[in-house]
Design a protein around this motif. Sequence first.
Motif, PDB file in Angstrom:
ATOM      1  N   LEU A   6     -84.169 -39.165 -71.585  1.00  0.00           N
ATOM      2  CA  LEU A   6     -83.176 -38.093 -71.473  1.00  0.00           C
ATOM      3  C   LEU A   6     -83.738 -36.896 -70.718  1.00  0.00           C
ATOM      4  CD1 LEU A   6     -81.564 -38.191 -75.043  1.00  0.00           C
ATOM      5  CD2 LEU A   6     -80.539 -38.956 -72.878  1.00  0.00           C
ATOM      6  N   ILE A   7     -85.013 -36.572 -70.986  1.00  0.00           N
ATOM      7  CA  ILE A   7     -85.663 -35.453 -70.292  1.00  0.00           C
ATOM      8  C   ILE A   7     -85.783 -35.749 -68.803  1.00  0.00           C
ATOM      9  CG2 ILE A   7     -87.838 -34.191 -70.017  1.00  0.00           C
ATOM     10  CD1 ILE A   7     -88.230 -34.469 -73.054  1.00  0.00           C
ATOM     11  N   LEU A   8     -86.159 -36.998 -68.488  1.00  0.00           N
ATOM     12  CA  LEU A   8     -86.299 -37.392 -67.083  1.00  0.00           C
ATOM     13  C   LEU A   8     -84.955 -37.355 -66.357  1.00  0.00           C
ATOM     14  CD1 LEU A   8     -88.792 -40.383 -67.424  1.00  0.00           C
ATOM     15  CD2 LEU A   8     -89.248 -38.187 -66.321  1.00  0.00           C
ATOM     16  N   VAL A   9     -83.907 -37.821 -67.022  1.00  0.00           N
ATOM     17  CA  VAL A   9     -82.574 -37.807 -66.430  1.00  0.00           C
ATOM     18  C   VAL A   9     -82.116 -36.366 -66.193  1.00  0.00           C
ATOM     19  CG1 VAL A   9     -80.137 -38.332 -66.827  1.00  0.00           C
ATOM     20  CG2 VAL A   9     -81.880 -40.047 -67.361  1.00  0.00           C
ATOM     21  N   ALA A  10     -82.386 -35.480 -67.162  1.00  0.00           N
ATOM     22  CA  ALA A  10     -82.023 -34.066 -67.022  1.00  0.00           C
ATOM     23  C   ALA A  10     -82.784 -33.426 -65.854  1.00  0.00           C
ATOM     24  CB  ALA A  10     -82.318 -33.322 -68.326  1.00  0.00           C
ATOM     25  N   ALA A  11     -84.078 -33.750 -65.737  1.00  0.00           N
ATOM     26  CA  ALA A  11     -84.890 -33.225 -64.637  1.00  0.00           C
ATOM     27  C   ALA A  11     -84.388 -33.755 -63.300  1.00  0.00           C
ATOM     28  CB  ALA A  11     -86.356 -33.607 -64.843  1.00  0.00           C
ATOM     29  N   LEU A  12     -83.965 -35.023 -63.292  1.00  0.00           N
ATOM     30  CA  LEU A  12     -83.418 -35.632 -62.076  1.00  0.00           C
ATOM     31  C   LEU A  12     -82.158 -34.904 -61.635  1.00  0.00           C
ATOM     32  CD1 LEU A  12     -83.730 -38.112 -60.130  1.00  0.00           C
ATOM     33  CD2 LEU A  12     -82.139 -39.307 -61.632  1.00  0.00           C
ATOM     34  N   ALA A  13     -81.258 -34.611 -62.591  1.00  0.00           N
ATOM     35  CA  ALA A  13     -80.014 -33.905 -62.285  1.00  0.00           C
ATOM     36  C   ALA A  13     -80.299 -32.489 -61.777  1.00  0.00           C
ATOM     37  CB  ALA A  13     -79.122 -33.860 -63.525  1.00  0.00           C
ATOM     38  N   ALA A  14     -81.258 -31.807 -62.408  1.00  0.00           N
ATOM     39  CA  ALA A  14     -81.609 -30.445 -62.002  1.00  0.00           C
ATOM     40  C   ALA A  14     -82.198 -30.431 -60.588  1.00  0.00           C
ATOM     41  CB  ALA A  14     -82.604 -29.846 -62.990  1.00  0.00           C
ATOM     42  N   SER A  15     -83.040 -31.423 -60.307  1.00  0.00           N
ATOM     43  CA  SER A  15     -83.663 -31.488 -58.985  1.00  0.00           C
ATOM     44  C   SER A  15     -82.624 -31.752 -57.900  1.00  0.00           C
ATOM     45  CB  SER A  15     -84.753 -32.568 -58.950  1.00  0.00           C
ATOM     46  OG  SER A  15     -84.208 -33.859 -59.137  1.00  0.00           O
ATOM     47  N   LEU A  16     -81.610 -32.535 -58.217  1.00  0.00           N
ATOM     48  CA  LEU A  16     -80.534 -32.800 -57.253  1.00  0.00           C
ATOM     49  C   LEU A  16     -79.804 -31.513 -56.894  1.00  0.00           C
ATOM     50  CD1 LEU A  16     -78.978 -36.145 -58.549  1.00  0.00           C
ATOM     51  CD2 LEU A  16     -80.025 -35.759 -56.313  1.00  0.00           C
ATOM     52  N   GLY A 179     -85.120 -21.955 -48.412  1.00  0.00           N
ATOM     53  CA  GLY A 179     -84.410 -23.227 -48.463  1.00  0.00           C
ATOM     54  C   GLY A 179     -85.348 -24.406 -48.312  1.00  0.00           C
ATOM     55  N   PHE A 180     -86.307 -24.299 -47.389  1.00  0.00           N
ATOM     56  CA  PHE A 180     -87.279 -25.364 -47.176  1.00  0.00           C
ATOM     57  C   PHE A 180     -88.164 -25.548 -48.409  1.00  0.00           C
ATOM     58  CE2 PHE A 180     -91.536 -26.685 -45.759  1.00  0.00           C
ATOM     59  CZ  PHE A 180     -91.215 -27.925 -45.240  1.00  0.00           C
ATOM     60  N   THR A 181     -88.594 -24.436 -49.001  1.00  0.00           N
ATOM     61  CA  THR A 181     -89.421 -24.506 -50.211  1.00  0.00           C
ATOM     62  C   THR A 181     -88.661 -25.176 -51.347  1.00  0.00           C
ATOM     63  OG1 THR A 181     -90.551 -22.449 -49.567  1.00  0.00           O
ATOM     64  CG2 THR A 181     -90.764 -23.146 -51.869  1.00  0.00           C
ATOM     65  N   GLY A 182     -87.384 -24.826 -51.468  1.00  0.00           N
ATOM     66  CA  GLY A 182     -86.556 -25.458 -52.491  1.00  0.00           C
ATOM     67  C   GLY A 182     -86.431 -26.952 -52.275  1.00  0.00           C
ATOM     68  N   LEU A 183     -86.331 -27.375 -51.006  1.00  0.00           N
ATOM     69  CA  LEU A 183     -86.281 -28.797 -50.683  1.00  0.00           C
ATOM     70  C   LEU A 183     -87.549 -29.513 -51.144  1.00  0.00           C
ATOM     71  CD1 LEU A 183     -84.771 -28.957 -47.079  1.00  0.00           C
ATOM     72  CD2 LEU A 183     -83.840 -30.044 -49.120  1.00  0.00           C
ATOM     73  N   VAL A 184     -88.700 -28.909 -50.832  1.00  0.00           N
ATOM     74  CA  VAL A 184     -89.985 -29.528 -51.186  1.00  0.00           C
ATOM     75  C   VAL A 184     -90.138 -29.641 -52.701  1.00  0.00           C
ATOM     76  CG1 VAL A 184     -92.495 -29.272 -51.101  1.00  0.00           C
ATOM     77  CG2 VAL A 184     -91.115 -28.757 -49.077  1.00  0.00           C
ATOM     78  N   ILE A 185     -89.868 -28.536 -53.412  1.00  0.00           N
ATOM     79  CA  ILE A 185     -90.019 -28.536 -54.865  1.00  0.00           C
ATOM     80  C   ILE A 185     -89.015 -29.476 -55.525  1.00  0.00           C
ATOM     81  CG2 ILE A 185     -89.820 -27.125 -56.955  1.00  0.00           C
ATOM     82  CD1 ILE A 185     -90.828 -24.754 -55.290  1.00  0.00           C
ATOM     83  N   GLY A 186     -87.761 -29.369 -55.083  1.00  0.00           N
ATOM     84  CA  GLY A 186     -86.725 -30.223 -55.660  1.00  0.00           C
ATOM     85  C   GLY A 186     -87.015 -31.698 -55.450  1.00  0.00           C
ATOM     86  N   CYS A 187     -87.478 -32.040 -54.243  1.00  0.00           N
ATOM     87  CA  CYS A 187     -87.772 -33.451 -53.946  1.00  0.00           C
ATOM     88  C   CYS A 187     -89.003 -33.933 -54.702  1.00  0.00           C
ATOM     89  CB  CYS A 187     -87.968 -33.644 -52.450  1.00  0.00           C
ATOM     90  SG  CYS A 187     -86.433 -33.564 -51.542  1.00  0.00           S
ATOM     91  N   ARG A 188     -89.954 -33.041 -54.916  1.00  0.00           N
ATOM     92  CA  ARG A 188     -91.153 -33.443 -55.685  1.00  0.00           C
ATOM     93  C   ARG A 188     -90.748 -33.820 -57.106  1.00  0.00           C
ATOM     94  NH1 ARG A 188     -94.112 -35.891 -57.514  1.00  0.00           N
ATOM     95  NH2 ARG A 188     -96.335 -35.673 -57.975  1.00  0.00           N
ATOM     96  N   ILE A 189     -89.873 -33.020 -57.711  1.00  0.00           N
ATOM     97  CA  ILE A 189     -89.380 -33.331 -59.059  1.00  0.00           C
ATOM     98  C   ILE A 189     -88.561 -34.611 -59.024  1.00  0.00           C
ATOM     99  CG2 ILE A 189     -87.937 -32.525 -60.976  1.00  0.00           C
ATOM    100  CD1 ILE A 189     -88.536 -29.654 -60.030  1.00  0.00           C
ATOM    101  N   LEU A 190     -87.756 -34.742 -57.974  1.00  0.00           N
ATOM    102  CA  LEU A 190     -86.887 -35.915 -57.826  1.00  0.00           C
ATOM    103  C   LEU A 190     -87.705 -37.205 -57.739  1.00  0.00           C
ATOM    104  CD1 LEU A 190     -83.827 -36.600 -57.363  1.00  0.00           C
ATOM    105  CD2 LEU A 190     -84.367 -36.629 -54.944  1.00  0.00           C
ATOM    106  N   VAL A 191     -88.752 -37.174 -56.912  1.00  0.00           N
ATOM    107  CA  VAL A 191     -89.607 -38.354 -56.752  1.00  0.00           C
ATOM    108  C   VAL A 191     -90.322 -38.692 -58.057  1.00  0.00           C
ATOM    109  CG1 VAL A 191     -91.691 -39.236 -55.620  1.00  0.00           C
ATOM    110  CG2 VAL A 191     -89.932 -38.074 -54.277  1.00  0.00           C
ATOM    111  N   ILE A 215     -84.602 -43.768 -51.221  1.00  0.00           N
ATOM    112  CA  ILE A 215     -83.370 -42.987 -51.342  1.00  0.00           C
ATOM    113  C   ILE A 215     -83.670 -41.615 -51.933  1.00  0.00           C
ATOM    114  CG2 ILE A 215     -81.114 -42.866 -52.483  1.00  0.00           C
ATOM    115  CD1 ILE A 215     -80.958 -45.903 -52.279  1.00  0.00           C
ATOM    116  N   GLY A 216     -84.565 -41.585 -52.921  1.00  0.00           N
ATOM    117  CA  GLY A 216     -84.907 -40.312 -53.558  1.00  0.00           C
ATOM    118  C   GLY A 216     -85.499 -39.315 -52.584  1.00  0.00           C
ATOM    119  N   THR A 217     -86.493 -39.756 -51.782  1.00  0.00           N
ATOM    120  CA  THR A 217     -87.133 -38.833 -50.850  1.00  0.00           C
ATOM    121  C   THR A 217     -86.254 -38.528 -49.637  1.00  0.00           C
ATOM    122  OG1 THR A 217     -88.255 -40.702 -49.771  1.00  0.00           O
ATOM    123  CG2 THR A 217     -89.473 -39.539 -51.481  1.00  0.00           C
ATOM    124  N   SER A 218     -85.205 -39.329 -49.434  1.00  0.00           N
ATOM    125  CA  SER A 218     -84.306 -39.100 -48.295  1.00  0.00           C
ATOM    126  C   SER A 218     -83.112 -38.222 -48.645  1.00  0.00           C
ATOM    127  CB  SER A 218     -83.790 -40.443 -47.745  1.00  0.00           C
ATOM    128  OG  SER A 218     -84.835 -41.174 -47.171  1.00  0.00           O
TER     129      SER A 218
END
Length: 318
Positions: A6-16, A179-191, A215-218
């Motif tokens: 559940l924590i991982l799914v929540a983190a995934l949604a937040a990163s998106l 915006g670029f920093t947000g992309l990097v951080i968000g994608c790191r959490i996503l991956v 798909i995640g990193t793209s």
Amino acid sequence: MIERILILVAALAASLIIVIKSADLFVDNLVDLGSSFGISEVILGVTASAIGTSLPEFGSALIASLSGSTDIGVGCVIGSNIWNIAGILGISAVVAGVIETNTDGLKRDFSATILTGLVLLFFMFFGSIGKVAAVIMVVVYLVYLMRLINAQKAYSKDSSNERMKEPLDVKKIGLTVLGFTGLVIGCRILVYTGVELADIAGIPAMIMGLFTLAIGTSIPELVVTLSSAVKGLHELSIGTVLGSNTFNILIGIGVPAMINPVPVEPLSLSFDAPVMILVSVLLVLLIRQGGMKLRRSGGIILLAVYISYIVMRLFVLA
């Protein structure tokens, strides 16, 4: 275990959410900055936007190489490139209705995408991608960058493009970086969350790279390309995908291969890499057939091809 999922799914949604908002901020301000410097939309797409949105794939491949998990890195790059064209451009064309391009962009950027795919396929025949191949791949990318620089010079000299440049806005620079920093951080959490969920599900490393990580990193490319297409920035949209694919192969595999030889899975050589090249050729054919436009019907065809690829890879050839 359930709480962890559940924590991982929540983190995934937040990163998106972070990735989507950051990509929108990045695209809007990047285009404005390009106008300030007199840089064409297509050059922005295949350089700044493409490299910026490809950093998650590059980082994943590099980390995978350093940790010895090279299957994940190669799968991530090849899977991302297939998804970028068949998935991302397919979705963008369906949503936006049409994505336009021009003859110059088609000749330069599509040829580079297909050429780099053939270069990768050639080196894969040797069983692994070593340091010699890695150096050649990086040099080829530098040559491609020189072509882009020359294209920008030609654009700047074209009298039809001599328009009033907007004054440089420091705030826009800050927002682009944000915006670029947000992309990097968000994608790191996503991956991270994607890998953890895949591990829990027991997904093999190569499949994880081809689909989960690919798909995640793209997602940055998806959001930037879709946002650009909807806003009518078609050359930025296509340029981001094509520039990203070229960067993914030549740098995303080339640099990690300088550290550790990258082994080649037989199925990747006989199926995944050829599919990557074929979807690139299909995209060119669909654009030419559409009068230099990727229409909604072409997007549907690309999505159908990607779904067919998934079915074949996961259920027929696995």
